[in-house]
Motif scaffolding. Structure first.
Motif: not given
Length: 317
Positions: A153-154, A265-275, A288-296, A298-303
């Motif tokens: 999750q990101e 507040a509702l988080p917008v989450t990217l989910l993808y498989p492990h590995g 996708l990361r270059t297309c995140i709208p300014d209106g979201w 925080g634009n949070v990233r999880t390292s």
């Protein structure tokens, strides 16, 4: 030497237990599927399948052979992926899953721009109303809490919520001036949106626990909820970013009340498989990361959820 198409046909029949379902999965006529199964049994030198009532099941030999077939097909898929990594092109089939609120508009444009850069890519988009359990060969974009899943999750951003109603509704029933007045109004709510009580937030006044009245209308899509609010069915909590986009297309269809108060507040989450992810999946995530709208907010990233750059691999999975 076994024929890969025959192995795929055998594995599909064992998984579905049905010739008709297997023909749909493989996109083959039933006669072709039956012929491939028959030819495989001839190569093996013994029957592999039994027909029980309306279901086809493997016999003892079929169960043993099925395990090896899966291993063979998995190795072939890995080999193809490894060869694809040597190419500059992004090719293959990309499976995209997206919360229903994002499919129209923002997400469709993200996909279109990505496909315009990669002409040989085949893309399938699934509209999601509930969180998927898997995201093989692709990703999922989700709005709201995800809880525990088997996927990485990101958090891409956060959507704040506001209270909305139609101008006609406010003219007829009055515009709430305080959160306490909301309880006497009709409510157009999302199915499964939460409990009968939510906390509204104010930057100076803190939290206000709002006990929602009986819902006059409950729906399972944000688009339909927006239609209901615009039609004067009641008030409702909506993500502000989505509401503003709708208002640009349909001015004056509804308006926000209590503008200094915010819902959960509702988080917008990217989910993808492990590995190790296929090149096409990593390329889409980077796009996708270059297309995140300014209106979201925080634009949070999880390292901890960083995906390797194109052409690189993690040292471990």
């Amino acid at each position: 030497m076994y024929d890969l198409q025959e192995l795929e046909a055998f594995v599909a029949v064992v998984r579905t237990g049905n010739l008709t379902a297997s023909t749909r999965d493989l996109g083959l006529p039933k006669s072709t599927l039956s012929r491939r199964i028959r030819q495989l049994e001839e190569r093996v030198g013994q029957p592999l399948l039994l027909r029980q009532s309306r279901k086809i099941v493997p016999n003892d030999a079929g169960r043993v052979f099925y395990r090896y077939c899966n291993d063979i097909l998995e190795l072939v898929a890995q080999g193809r992926e490894a060869l694809d990594e040597l190419k500059a092109e992004v090719t293959g089939k990309l499976e995209l899953r997206c919360h229903e609120s994002f499919v129209r508009g923002w997400f469709s444009r993200v996909v279109e721009s990505f496909m315009s850069e990669h002409k040989d890519l085949r893309v399938t988009i699934h509209t999601q109303r509930k969180l998927p359990e898997t995201a093989e060969d692709g990703i999922c974009i989700w709005l709201g809490e995800t809880g525990e899943t088997g996927l990485r999750q990101e958090v891409l951003g956060v959507l704040e919520q506001g209270v909305y109603g139609s101008p006609e509704y406010f003219r007829e029933h009055g515009t709430p001036a305080t959160p306490g007045e909301l309880a006497r109004h009709s409510w157009a709510d999302l199915l499964g949106a939460g409990n009968t009580e939510v906390n509204l937030r104010h930057s100076r006044q803190g939290k206000y626990p709002l006990s929602l009245p009986d819902r006059r209308l409950t729906v399972d899509q944000l688009t339909v909820q927006g239609d209901a609010i615009a039609a004067g069915r009641g008030l409702g909590l909506m993500p502000i970013w989505l509401a503003e986009r709708r208002l640009r297309a349909h001015p004056d269809s509804f308006q926000r009340c209590l503008p200094e108060w915010y819902g959960p507040a509702l988080p917008v989450t990217l989910l993808y498989p492990h590995g190790i992810l296929p090149r096409r999946v990593r390329a889409f995530i980077a796009h996708l990361r270059t297309c995140i709208p300014d209106g979201w907010a925080g634009n949070v990233r999880t390292s901890a959820s960083t995906v390797p750059e194109i052409g690189t691999y993690p040292s471990s999975t």
